[in-house]
Design an enzyme around this catalytic site. Structure first.
Site, PDB file in Angstrom:
ATOM      1  N   LEU A  18      54.181 -14.336  56.970  1.00  0.00           N
ATOM      2  CA  LEU A  18      52.580 -14.874  56.248  1.00  0.00           C
ATOM      3  C   LEU A  18      51.307 -13.231  55.755  1.00  0.00           C
ATOM      4  O   LEU A  18      50.984 -14.647  55.392  1.00  0.00           O
ATOM      5  CB  LEU A  18      52.138 -16.008  57.056  1.00  0.00           C
ATOM      6  CG  LEU A  18      53.375 -17.429  57.349  1.00  0.00           C
ATOM      7  CD1 LEU A  18      51.837 -18.266  58.623  1.00  0.00           C
ATOM      8  CD2 LEU A  18      53.742 -17.723  55.924  1.00  0.00           C
ATOM      9  N   LYS A  68      55.066  -1.466  66.673  1.00  0.00           N
ATOM     10  CA  LYS A  68      53.672  -1.580  67.496  1.00  0.00           C
ATOM     11  C   LYS A  68      53.500  -0.438  68.242  1.00  0.00           C
ATOM     12  O   LYS A  68      52.279   0.413  68.138  1.00  0.00           O
ATOM     13  CB  LYS A  68      52.927  -2.368  67.807  1.00  0.00           C
ATOM     14  CG  LYS A  68      52.797  -3.873  66.960  1.00  0.00           C
ATOM     15  CD  LYS A  68      51.988  -5.063  67.646  1.00  0.00           C
ATOM     16  CE  LYS A  68      51.729  -6.222  66.609  1.00  0.00           C
ATOM     17  NZ  LYS A  68      51.550  -7.235  67.415  1.00  0.00           N
ATOM     18  N   ASN A  89      48.793  -2.459  65.574  1.00  0.00           N
ATOM     19  CA  ASN A  89      49.142  -3.618  64.564  1.00  0.00           C
ATOM     20  C   ASN A  89      48.375  -2.768  63.709  1.00  0.00           C
ATOM     21  O   ASN A  89      48.442  -4.131  62.379  1.00  0.00           O
ATOM     22  CB  ASN A  89      48.939  -4.765  65.221  1.00  0.00           C
ATOM     23  CG  ASN A  89      47.581  -5.599  65.309  1.00  0.00           C
ATOM     24  OD1 ASN A  89      46.507  -4.407  65.305  1.00  0.00           O
ATOM     25  ND2 ASN A  89      46.623  -6.538  65.085  1.00  0.00           N
ATOM     26  N   ASP A 105      44.913  -7.655  68.243  1.00  0.00           N
ATOM     27  CA  ASP A 105      46.047  -8.898  68.738  1.00  0.00           C
ATOM     28  C   ASP A 105      44.971  -9.471  70.067  1.00  0.00           C
ATOM     29  O   ASP A 105      44.969 -10.417  70.271  1.00  0.00           O
ATOM     30  CB  ASP A 105      47.173  -8.548  69.409  1.00  0.00           C
ATOM     31  CG  ASP A 105      48.191  -8.030  68.647  1.00  0.00           C
ATOM     32  OD1 ASP A 105      48.246  -8.485  67.205  1.00  0.00           O
ATOM     33  OD2 ASP A 105      49.042  -7.154  68.870  1.00  0.00           O
ATOM     34  N   GLY A 130      56.027 -11.777  79.738  1.00  0.00           N
ATOM     35  CA  GLY A 130      56.598 -10.581  79.239  1.00  0.00           C
ATOM     36  C   GLY A 130      55.677  -9.542  79.511  1.00  0.00           C
ATOM     37  O   GLY A 130      54.565 -10.448  79.781  1.00  0.00           O
ATOM     38  N   GLY A 133      54.954  -4.911  74.356  1.00  0.00           N
ATOM     39  CA  GLY A 133      53.529  -4.830  73.154  1.00  0.00           C
ATOM     40  C   GLY A 133      53.157  -5.636  72.928  1.00  0.00           C
ATOM     41  O   GLY A 133      51.372  -5.566  72.956  1.00  0.00           O
ATOM     42  N   TYR A 221      54.904 -17.479  65.741  1.00  0.00           N
ATOM     43  CA  TYR A 221      54.547 -18.750  65.144  1.00  0.00           C
ATOM     44  C   TYR A 221      55.776 -19.424  65.002  1.00  0.00           C
ATOM     45  O   TYR A 221      56.564 -18.855  64.343  1.00  0.00           O
ATOM     46  CB  TYR A 221      53.424 -18.535  64.263  1.00  0.00           C
ATOM     47  CG  TYR A 221      53.042 -17.646  63.340  1.00  0.00           C
ATOM     48  CD1 TYR A 221      53.910 -17.839  61.740  1.00  0.00           C
ATOM     49  CD2 TYR A 221      53.064 -16.102  63.499  1.00  0.00           C
ATOM     50  CE1 TYR A 221      54.444 -16.904  61.161  1.00  0.00           C
ATOM     51  CE2 TYR A 221      53.492 -15.206  62.444  1.00  0.00           C
ATOM     52  CZ  TYR A 221      53.897 -15.570  61.075  1.00  0.00           C
ATOM     53  OH  TYR A 221      54.625 -14.359  60.033  1.00  0.00           O
ATOM     54  N   GLY A 243      50.724 -19.009  67.902  1.00  0.00           N
ATOM     55  CA  GLY A 243      50.511 -18.610  67.824  1.00  0.00           C
ATOM     56  C   GLY A 243      49.632 -17.696  65.854  1.00  0.00           C
ATOM     57  O   GLY A 243      49.276 -16.761  65.129  1.00  0.00           O
TER      58      GLY A 243
END
Length: 275
Positions: A18, A68, A89, A105, A130, A133, A221, A243
């Protein structure tokens, strides 16, 4: 007429991104002419693709999975946030042609949760699923925002231990084994920083992790977040967010870095949420 400034997002895959819509919407707020495109680069081709983009006049780039870490490594200068995370990023071409790396982020996630969703993170006991990155990009910012404790669980425990060691706050940051998730008790905040949804895999998570007023958020997302959010709601979480808001906020930080002006994120977020 001079050519519009050139921007891009690098990822693999990237067609779903997006980011072009977001940056074009931000640019319209200020009457800025720019071109923003997606560039799909396999890991072996990433460095050459980035260098080619900037050599051809590119002004700035966003970077997403799985690049990243590589973006951080190739940069000539690195911001404090990027250095902490060991990943970037955002890449920006400096006046002398060198590349600067930044990581927006963590700031983006915290701003989405605290300003858009009006959630106070102070005092929360947080669980992060997790330790790659994405997790490294947000861990420090969650602690800065007042999260009381952060428990990191990763399928490869050594990666979780390395992140905890890098943070260096043993009183607040702990690691546990993935196989012990059913025995860890409950948390106020659960952050899914795994790539399971993005890669099409599912997470088998025990509902006991979700506290009575828990906030669950997925750093991914759209379709990638559906499984985790469905689990969170079924387990009784008070809030369950994907997200998308974080994506818009991190994009706004990149836009401000590149153009010196901060866009209004809410109308862009609402437009994307509406489809």
């Amino acid at each position: 007429m001079s050519q519009p400034a050139q921007f891009a997002v690098f990822g693999h895959p990237i067609a779903h991104s997006l980011s072009p819509r977001i940056h074009e919407a931000f640019a319209r707020q200020f009457g800025i002419a720019l071109e923003y495109r997606t560039i799909d680069a396999a890991p072996a081709d990433f460095v050459a693709a980035v260098r080619g983009f900037f050599a051809a006049g590119g002004a700035g780039a966003n970077v997403t999975l799985p690049h990243k870490g590589a973006a951080f490594a190739l940069a000539d200068e690195r911001s404090a946030a990027a250095t902490r995370a060991g990943s970037a990023n955002v890449l920006t071409r400096l006046a002398d042609g060198r590349l600067a790396a930044h990581n927006t982020d963590g700031d983006g996630l915290v701003r989405d949760l605290t300003e858009r969703h009006r959630v106070d993170l102070r005092g929360h006991d947080a669980l992060m699923l997790g330790a790659g990155g994405a997790a490294r990009g947000v861990a420090w910012s969650l602690l800065d925002a007042g999260v009381q404790t952060l428990t990191i669980v990763n399928r490869t425990p050594e990666t979780a231990d390395a992140l905890a060691d890098a943070i260096g706050e043993p009183a607040r940051v702990h690691t546990r084994y993935w196989n012990d998730l059913a025995n860890l008790g409950s948390y106020d905040l659960i952050v899914n920083a795994t790539s399971a949804g993005v890669l099409g895999g599912g997470l088998q998570l025990p509902p006991s992790l979700v506290g009575a007023r828990a906030l669950c958020c997925d750093l991914a997302y759209g379709a990638a977040a559906i499984g985790f959010l469905a689990w969170a709601k079924a387990a009784g979480s008070r809030y369950a967010f994907d997200g998308l808001g974080m994506l818009v906020e991190t994009a706004a930080d990149a836009f401000a870095l590149w153009h010196g002006r901060r866009p209004d994120t809410e109308p862009v977020y609402q437009a994307l949420r509406a489809g």
